[in-house]
Design an enzyme around this catalytic site. Structure first.
Site, PDB file in Angstrom:
ATOM      1  CG  ASP A  74      -3.446   0.849  -7.704  1.00 55.89           C
ATOM      2  OD1 ASP A  74      -2.681   1.338  -7.377  1.00 55.89           O
ATOM      3  OD2 ASP A  74      -3.986   1.275  -6.983  1.00 55.89           O
ATOM      4  CB  THR A 107      -0.316   0.895  -3.015  1.00 56.83           C
ATOM      5  OG1 THR A 107      -0.287   0.616  -4.240  1.00 56.83           O
ATOM      6  CG2 THR A 107      -0.404   2.460  -2.763  1.00 56.83           C
ATOM      7  CB  THR A 108       2.230  -3.691  -4.581  1.00 53.40           C
ATOM      8  OG1 THR A 108       0.848  -3.614  -5.800  1.00 53.40           O
ATOM      9  CG2 THR A 108       1.791  -5.040  -5.005  1.00 53.40           C
ATOM     10  CG  ASP A 405      -0.662   4.796  -9.321  1.00 49.44           C
ATOM     11  OD1 ASP A 405      -1.316   5.423  -8.521  1.00 49.44           O
ATOM     12  OD2 ASP A 405      -0.380   3.371  -8.969  1.00 49.44           O
TER      13      ASP A 405
END
Length: 543
Positions: A74, A107-108, A405
């Site tokens: 994450d 988020t990545t 998520d």
């Protein structure tokens, strides 16, 4: 003037002031050198995260200074746990965190996108283009890409009778996570949890009603959705029944103990008679409190505070099961779920303030003495708990992050039911649109447009690379097919299923998440390109 050891000195009047040493060694970066320093820091962070992108992305192991180990892919969690000194690198961490706070997913991807934009900006700076023109061009290109996303987005109507499309979306999110071995089960749990608490008329989801609880032991497949509340407590006495049905709950925030004066007090017991009188008074008070609860018709007492063995024994004798030391958040959640009222004083308790639950049972785990309490079939069944099992603490914690998520993605679909297709398909479609727009621009910003189009291809390139494919060949083939077939759903076949059509593979991402990634990445890059002066005591430390 006299100087003391260190950096503190005093003038002739005895007033202290600080001497800044090593001023001759201090360095200052300005102009292009400062920008290159920023870009290098941002690209380093993006390169670190790049290998974690996609369903075949690798995990990172983070070891804290006190030896705690976290294994995750994450992006927000990795960056939060990284020890970052450079100020621009800290901005990249905040970028990932803001994506996590607003969307909960991607988020990545947002950090990889920002790193690609910074890389392209460096090339443009080397060509002699002013950083403000680059920043403005990127912002215009981002608006063009968002416009293209709006065009290729598909509507995704939410039907409570057909949850399969939502499950497929949740499976896309969980595809790169550690839980992917039971990934359909986890997706179904996430969808059912959100649908249980969603208000489809207001298009809103109250996350306060979804609780994630984990317990080490068992398998990931033992994870379950409880339509009620799980409390990490057990019944106060081992001889109390382990399962109750049609339960009326008294939810108390007052302790089972004799009243005490608010001020400091002292009681001297000087004789046996005084001791017996005090003990009798305490017994009468305990008995009165228990009777007040029993008179309302309550069959279970849940208390925020503890009570001693005497009160506990009396509760057992009067057939009133009880749970003690239940925390504030759990008390509130139990009250919401059961429709009960929290009672602060025994004098205020009444039958109309009791909550109702169809079943309360105690769970036991393996050969350990650990127990948890499950409160199910509540009056207000909208409160749910996802109970996660796993072989060790790291797996349980990563499963929690993964499910969070998935919950966020389903919530985003409830709020905005438009989707685009994953596997880099949306990025390639936007890249083609931005590159075509660049040909229509006569000003200097056309270079920034083309650079933005190239940066958009960083995501599909990373996906192909992490999946063991040839990045350039794969991207070239998909890009040419998108142009020929006019099909914006074509992406990188990361799972090697034999088709590049992400619509067929059910690889779905929310439009809201993609738009937010483009907006946040372009805004951050614009901010970085506007900073052209750094002052540092030691260039090698932090810069």
């Amino acid at each position: 003037m006299s100087a003391l050891p260190g950096n503190l000195a005093f003038d002739e009047y005895g007033r202290p002031f600080i001497i800044l040493r090593d001023q001759d060694k201090e360095k200052r970066l300005t102009g292009t050198d400062a920008l290159k320093s920023h870009i290098m820091a941002g690209r380093t962070i993006a390169t670190t995260l790049r290998s974690s992108l996609g369903p075949k992305g690798l995990d990172k192991m983070m070891v804290s200074s006190d030896g705690d180990v976290t294994v995750t892919n994450d992006g927000a969690t990795i960056l939060k746990l990284m020890d970052v000194d450079h100020e621009i690198a800290k901005l990249m961490v905040q970028l990932s965190q803001s994506q996590d706070d607003e969307i909960g997913d991607g988020t990545t991807g947002v950090v990889v996108m920002a790193g690609a934009l910074l890389e392209q900006a460096e090339t443009l700076l080397d060509k002699g283009i002013h950083p403000i023109r680059i920043a403005d061009g990127f912002e215009m290109a981002a608006q063009c890409a968002i416009k293209r996303l709006e065009q290729i987005a598909d509507n995704f109507p939410i039907d409570l009778n057909n949850l399969e499309p939502l499950i497929q979306t949740a499976m896309t999110t969980l595809g790169s996570k550690i839980v992917n071995k039971c990934h359909r089960q986890m997706a179904e749990i996430a969808v059912n949890a959100v649908m249980a608490v969603a208000d489809l008329e207001k298009r809103d989801v109250n996350f306060e009603l979804i609780k994630l609880e984990g317990k080490v032991g068992g398998r990931l497949e033992d994870t379950m959705l409880v339509r009620g509340v799980i409390v990490d407590k057990d019944f106060s006495h081992p001889q109390m029944p382990k399962e109750l049905k049609d339960v009326k709950l008294a939810i108390l925030t007052c302790p089972f103990e004799p009243p005490k004066p608010k001020t400091k007090h002292k009681l001297d017991v000087t004789s046996v008679e005084d001791y017996h009188a005090l003990r009798k008074y305490e017994q009468e008070k305990f008995s009165e409190m228990v009777q007040q609860v029993k008179d309302t018709g309550a069959t279970l007492a849940i208390c925020q505070w503890g009570f001693d063995d005497e009160a506990n024994h009396l509760l057992l004798q009067r057939n009133l099961p009880a749970v003690r030391w239940v925390g504030g958040p759990e008390i509130e959640l139990i009250a919401i779920a059961t429709g009960g009222r929290i009672v602060p004083r025994f004098e205020e308790i009444s039958a109309d303030k009791l909550g109702y639950a169809g079943r309360v049972k105690e769970l036991q785990f393996g050969t350990t003495k650990e127990r948890m309490l499950v409160i199910e079939e509540c009056r207000n069944s909208r409160a749910v708990t996802i109970f996660i099992r796993g072989g060790n603490k790291m797996i349980v914690e990563e499963a929690k992050r993964s499910l969070h998520d998935a919950l966020c993605v389903i919530r985003n679909l409830v709020k905005d039911d438009r989707v685009v297709y994953g596997g880099g398909a949306a990025e390639i479609a936007c890249s083609i649109a931005v590159a075509e727009e660049a040909n229509k621009i006569s000003s200097l910003e056309q270079y920034a447009f083309r650079a933005f189009a190239e940066a958009l291809e960083a995501v599909p390139l990373a996906l192909a690379e992490n999946s063991g494919l040839s990045p350039i060949e794969t991207l070239s083939e998909v890009r040419s097919r998108q142009v020929k077939e006019n099909n914006p759903a074509l992406g990188v076949d990361c799972m090697l299923k034999g088709t590049c059509d992400m619509k067929e593979q059910h690889v779905i991402e929310t439009l809201h998440s993609k738009k937010q990634q483009l907006v946040l990445a372009s805004q951050l890059v614009k901010m970085i390109l506007k900073i052209d002066d750094i002052r540092s005591a030691n260039e090698s430390e932090g810069y």
